[in-house]
Design a protein around this motif. Sequence first.
Motif, PDB file in Angstrom:
ATOM      1  N   TRP A 274       0.825  -1.312  -0.029  1.00 55.81           N
ATOM      2  CA  TRP A 274       0.050  -0.076   0.069  1.00 55.81           C
ATOM      3  C   TRP A 274       1.018   1.414   0.069  1.00 55.81           C
ATOM      4  N   GLY A 275       2.218   1.178   0.569  1.00 59.45           N
ATOM      5  CA  GLY A 275       2.931   2.468   0.790  1.00 59.45           C
ATOM      6  C   GLY A 275       3.441   2.835  -0.636  1.00 59.45           C
ATOM      7  N   ILE A 276       3.484   1.725  -1.789  1.00 61.79           N
ATOM      8  CA  ILE A 276       4.406   2.110  -2.740  1.00 61.79           C
ATOM      9  C   ILE A 276       3.638   3.132  -3.433  1.00 61.79           C
ATOM     10  N   PRO A 277       2.307   3.065  -4.046  1.00 57.39           N
ATOM     11  CA  PRO A 277       1.528   4.154  -4.773  1.00 57.39           C
ATOM     12  C   PRO A 277       1.580   5.562  -4.102  1.00 57.39           C
ATOM     13  N   VAL A 278       1.393   5.509  -2.651  1.00 58.62           N
ATOM     14  CA  VAL A 278       1.250   6.572  -2.085  1.00 58.62           C
ATOM     15  C   VAL A 278       2.901   7.360  -1.927  1.00 58.62           C
ATOM     16  N   LEU A 279       3.918   6.561  -1.670  1.00 62.91           N
ATOM     17  CA  LEU A 279       5.246   7.192  -1.809  1.00 62.91           C
ATOM     18  C   LEU A 279       5.590   7.582  -3.054  1.00 62.91           C
ATOM     19  N   ALA A 280       5.230   6.996  -4.077  1.00 66.99           N
ATOM     20  CA  ALA A 280       5.470   7.238  -5.435  1.00 66.99           C
ATOM     21  C   ALA A 280       4.832   8.707  -5.760  1.00 66.99           C
ATOM     22  N   ILE A 281       3.396   8.675  -5.706  1.00 66.93           N
ATOM     23  CA  ILE A 281       2.783   9.901  -5.909  1.00 66.93           C
ATOM     24  C   ILE A 281       3.156  11.046  -5.040  1.00 66.93           C
ATOM     25  N   GLY A 282       3.672  10.836  -3.673  1.00 66.16           N
ATOM     26  CA  GLY A 282       3.956  11.940  -2.824  1.00 66.16           C
ATOM     27  C   GLY A 282       5.498  12.420  -3.385  1.00 66.16           C
ATOM     28  N   GLY A 283       6.454  11.542  -3.779  1.00 67.41           N
ATOM     29  CA  GLY A 283       7.743  11.875  -4.221  1.00 67.41           C
ATOM     30  C   GLY A 283       7.521  12.903  -5.381  1.00 67.41           C
ATOM     31  N   SER A 416      14.448   2.498   6.306  1.00 64.48           N
ATOM     32  CA  SER A 416      14.027   1.764   5.222  1.00 64.48           C
ATOM     33  C   SER A 416      14.791   0.471   4.997  1.00 64.48           C
ATOM     34  N   PRO A 417      15.947   0.223   5.420  1.00 68.86           N
ATOM     35  CA  PRO A 417      16.605  -1.113   5.007  1.00 68.86           C
ATOM     36  C   PRO A 417      16.183  -2.225   5.671  1.00 68.86           C
ATOM     37  N   ALA A 418      15.314  -1.835   6.838  1.00 66.82           N
ATOM     38  CA  ALA A 418      14.693  -2.929   7.642  1.00 66.82           C
ATOM     39  C   ALA A 418      13.471  -3.444   6.949  1.00 66.82           C
ATOM     40  N   LEU A 419      12.964  -2.899   5.617  1.00 65.16           N
ATOM     41  CA  LEU A 419      11.814  -3.324   5.123  1.00 65.16           C
ATOM     42  C   LEU A 419      12.281  -4.372   4.340  1.00 65.16           C
ATOM     43  N   SER A 420      11.300  -5.442   4.262  1.00 66.46           N
ATOM     44  CA  SER A 420      11.802  -6.950   3.703  1.00 66.46           C
ATOM     45  C   SER A 420      11.613  -6.807   2.128  1.00 66.46           C
ATOM     46  N   PRO A 421      10.415  -6.257   1.620  1.00 63.78           N
ATOM     47  CA  PRO A 421      10.274  -6.585   0.383  1.00 63.78           C
ATOM     48  C   PRO A 421      10.944  -5.589  -0.609  1.00 63.78           C
ATOM     49  N   TRP A 422      11.620  -6.022  -1.606  1.00 63.98           N
ATOM     50  CA  TRP A 422      12.771  -5.533  -2.523  1.00 63.98           C
ATOM     51  C   TRP A 422      12.141  -4.247  -3.233  1.00 63.98           C
ATOM     52  N   GLY A 423      10.700  -4.196  -3.450  1.00 61.55           N
ATOM     53  CA  GLY A 423      10.262  -2.971  -4.171  1.00 61.55           C
ATOM     54  C   GLY A 423      10.409  -1.932  -3.315  1.00 61.55           C
ATOM     55  N   LEU A 424       9.913  -1.951  -2.142  1.00 63.72           N
ATOM     56  CA  LEU A 424      10.155  -0.835  -0.987  1.00 63.72           C
ATOM     57  C   LEU A 424      11.644  -0.641  -0.915  1.00 63.72           C
ATOM     58  N   LYS A 425      12.320  -1.787  -0.641  1.00 68.57           N
ATOM     59  CA  LYS A 425      13.849  -1.364  -0.421  1.00 68.57           C
ATOM     60  C   LYS A 425      14.490  -0.436  -1.268  1.00 68.57           C
ATOM     61  N   LEU A 426      14.263  -0.732  -2.453  1.00 73.82           N
ATOM     62  CA  LEU A 426      14.604   0.209  -3.959  1.00 73.82           C
ATOM     63  C   LEU A 426      13.833   1.445  -3.940  1.00 73.82           C
ATOM     64  N   LEU A 427      12.590   1.496  -3.783  1.00 75.91           N
ATOM     65  CA  LEU A 427      11.735   2.757  -3.969  1.00 75.91           C
ATOM     66  C   LEU A 427      11.922   3.742  -2.858  1.00 75.91           C
ATOM     67  N   VAL A 428      12.125   3.440  -1.657  1.00 79.46           N
ATOM     68  CA  VAL A 428      12.299   4.439  -0.497  1.00 79.46           C
ATOM     69  C   VAL A 428      13.418   5.212  -0.709  1.00 79.46           C
ATOM     70  N   LEU A 430      14.801   6.147  -3.370  1.00 76.98           N
ATOM     71  CA  LEU A 430      14.655   6.820  -4.514  1.00 76.98           C
ATOM     72  C   LEU A 430      13.806   8.083  -3.981  1.00 76.98           C
ATOM     73  N   VAL A 431      12.837   7.858  -3.096  1.00 81.51           N
ATOM     74  CA  VAL A 431      11.985   9.023  -2.809  1.00 81.51           C
ATOM     75  C   VAL A 431      12.636   9.693  -1.859  1.00 81.51           C
ATOM     76  N   GLY A 432      13.511   9.120  -1.135  1.00 77.86           N
ATOM     77  CA  GLY A 432      14.487   9.984  -0.244  1.00 77.86           C
ATOM     78  C   GLY A 432      15.109  10.910  -1.097  1.00 77.86           C
ATOM     79  N   ALA A 433      15.659  10.551  -2.295  1.00 79.86           N
ATOM     80  CA  ALA A 433      16.506  11.197  -2.956  1.00 79.86           C
ATOM     81  C   ALA A 433      15.640  12.471  -3.750  1.00 79.86           C
ATOM     82  N   LEU A 434      14.283  12.039  -4.193  1.00 78.91           N
ATOM     83  CA  LEU A 434      13.265  13.107  -4.619  1.00 78.91           C
ATOM     84  C   LEU A 434      12.961  14.168  -3.600  1.00 78.91           C
ATOM     85  N   LEU A 435      12.958  13.741  -2.230  1.00 80.66           N
ATOM     86  CA  LEU A 435      12.738  14.844  -1.232  1.00 80.66           C
ATOM     87  C   LEU A 435      13.679  15.727  -1.032  1.00 80.66           C
ATOM     88  N   ALA A 436      15.137  14.923  -1.140  1.00 80.45           N
ATOM     89  CA  ALA A 436      16.296  15.852  -0.889  1.00 80.45           C
ATOM     90  C   ALA A 436      16.263  16.992  -2.022  1.00 80.45           C
TER      91      ALA A 436
END
Lengths: 672, 221
Positions: A274-283, A416-428, A430-436
């Motif tokens: 569920w976090g994936i679409p929200v994170l992507a749209i937010g970023g 975020s490294p504590a998250l287990s799914p790889w999709g999130l591991k990679l996305l978060v 990236l979103v951090g870079a967008l936020l910066a």
Amino acid sequence: MGGPLIAPLPGTLVSILALFALAALAVPLARTPLGRPLVYGASALISATAFVFGVQGMLGTPATLVLPLGVPWMGAHFSLDPLAGFFLCVINLGGAAASLYGIGYGRHEHAPQRVLPFFPAFLGAMSLVLVAADAYSFLFGWELMSLASWALVVAHDKSADNLKAGFVYIAMASFGTLALMLAFALLAGGGDLTFATLAHAPHGPLVGALVLALALLGAGSKAGLVPLHVWLPLAHPAAPSHVSALMSGVMTKVAVYGFIRIVFDLAGPPAWWWGIPVLAIGGISAVAGVLQALLQSDMKRVLAFSTIENIGIIFIGLGLALAFRGNGLMAAGALALTAGLFHVLNHALFKNLLFFGAGAVLNATGARDLEKLGGLIHRMPTTAVVMLVGAAAISALPPLNGFVSEWLTFQAILLSPALSPWGLKLLVPLVGALLALAAALAAACFVRLYGIAFLGRPRSEEAAQAVEVDRWSRGAMVGLATLCVLAGILPGPVLDALQNAVGPLMGARLPVQTDVAWLSIIPVGESRSSYNGLLVFVFMVLSAGLMALVIHRFASRALRRAPAWDCGFPNADPITQYSASSFGQPLRRVFARTLFSAREEVTMPPPGDSAPARIRLTERDPAWALLFTPLARAVEALAERSNILPYLTIRQYLGIVFATLVALLLVLAIWR
Amino acid sequence: MSPHLVFDIAHLLAGAMVLISLMMLYQDRLTALIKVFALQAVALAASVAWQAYAHDAPHLYVTAAIALIFKAIALPLALQRMVTRLGLHRQVETAVATGPTMLAGLGLVGLSLVIMLPVTATSDPLAREDLAFALSVVLLGLLMMVTRRNAVSQIIGFMSMENGLILAATGARGMPLVVEISVAFSVLIAFIVIGVVLFHIRERFDTVDVDALDRFRGGRS
């Protein structure tokens, strides 16, 4: 001492009722000279009272109330839990400040009867959404909020732009309400529509996913998430400035509340993705919003686009919270949600402040265009100082409040490294870079806004003649600026208060921050990170003071006034200064060329001609080109084809009635 | 008096109203149309008064009096004045030819009888016949509004429809007097409003032909 004199929930309802009554009273009052101070003064008082109730609600236990109103067989359900209490605080703080500001600002309103009645109604409707505890009351308040703000957007209906803004706004608002309505219907699945039932109604994963999508569409369109943001930069600047402040700083928060209420509270435990679409749209919203803000030269449009960025930041926090909670990391989720909620408060504070400042500049100079301003720091010292505070806060500079919430968001991203799914591991990351990137661009954007408007030399006669605004407006701005500083250097108590709201939603809380020595905040653990706003503040004051002292003490006292170096151009005009568009040019060329199809056209006069060279800047929002224009065309074509009714003659109408009647009678005759 | 006679007279009066409605359909001069309308109102008053006598319901006499005074005397006089002032009294209007209109009207009467008689099989015969006739009058009034082009004749069609409604209401053992009076008043108000509007239309467009309004509006007729 017993409990509070009035329980917070009935108190809030009475405040809302009082605001609606005030709205009705404002209709006759608007025509009298005393109407403006009376209405704004009363709404400031009522909002301040409701703010107190909000604080009580945030710190107290949840309360519920059923009133025999609304839908006959179920009544109207209201409740005030810490989450609603927190948002009630934010909204009424903004409302009180805007009312205070309106006392002075409203003096320049030429059609007060078109603003005064809708202003308290708008405030009341927003609070109503927060305390609603069934879908009907919620949607009623939501729609009332949309309509009241729409009326305020088209208050100055002489300009075609405002009317267009109102049209786009009302279309998007209706669409958003429809999406929310569907979300509630899906959640209920045939049961009753109180939130208490919805929260426990069982539903499958598909329904949950649909509800998430609909909440993103419905609340996201109100909040201004890309690509549903197109109405926002049109509508927010069109309203009078204190209303722009409310719409941008406060109404978008009601949308955030709606999203949290539906997705975090009612939709049940989130799936891992569920976090994936929200994170992507937010970023995407964060970066796209601030990039477009950099392209604008209208002050209020800059602020409106920056709202999109900040909403993006808030949704990054919410998306992280969903991702963490969906993967069982409750403590990290609590941190992310706290960061998002804290940014809700902060954005309400500084966006209101900045819009008030823009309104003050607009009143003093009659201009919103940055290219016509300049040098206002000499003419409007108070406004200049508070705008500097606001600009620094929104650029996330320590020791101000914007820094704290964005820092907390980054702390959550670092978990975020504590998250287990790889999709999130990679996305978060990236979103951090967008936020910066967004944070850096926001700083550039507000350096540009502040530098062009307040520093340098005036670019127009009006800017050169500007006078400081009235006492009420200054009071509201100084108050908000003080709160920005306070929330920045003392974030601990705010974070602790937020835990009441975060706890029930995430099942975890941050450690108590007020126990930490020296007013530091330690969101995760001492070994990882800590921040002390007060220390930074003291350090900055000391070092700057020391530097000033050193310069004044040891530098040469000999004072020599000499002409500035003019680069070989004698008699430099104010127009030769850096302009807003020249400041933005590098970033425009790097980022906006492909994304927003930003183009520059330079027309040079032929040699020997003394006409000035002209530069024309164009940019295009891809959301319009790719999504809304084709959509509008399709709707129009469909309507054109299917709707023949408006073009019949009177006799044809009568004929239709007659033929229908006869046909029905015939059916009856044959049927028997 | 024998119940047969009561029934027959009620039948006669209500049937007269339907007949007069059919008569209205082929009047192509407004003056004549107004006179026929007044005649229908007289028939309505007589019919209602007869119901009052037959059912021993004295308040229906008031209804009858209202119908007589307003519809048979006041409204026709006012309409006549209006037509004279608008200069329409010599005009011949034709929208749909008389023959097809009459045929359609007859068809409507048949339709309403076919519908009403089975539906009301259980109620007393007086009410049955009355309801069937009333529905015919309503449908004929509507037919008139559809086929006429002149706004004045459309008003008359509208009021003739209302006559049918009153006939239906009194046939069904009468309606409360308050309702009766308020309906009468609303019709009167409607008449006044439409009259005012008519004069305005006339002033603006120099005609009361509703097709002219459509042309002006740019309708795709």
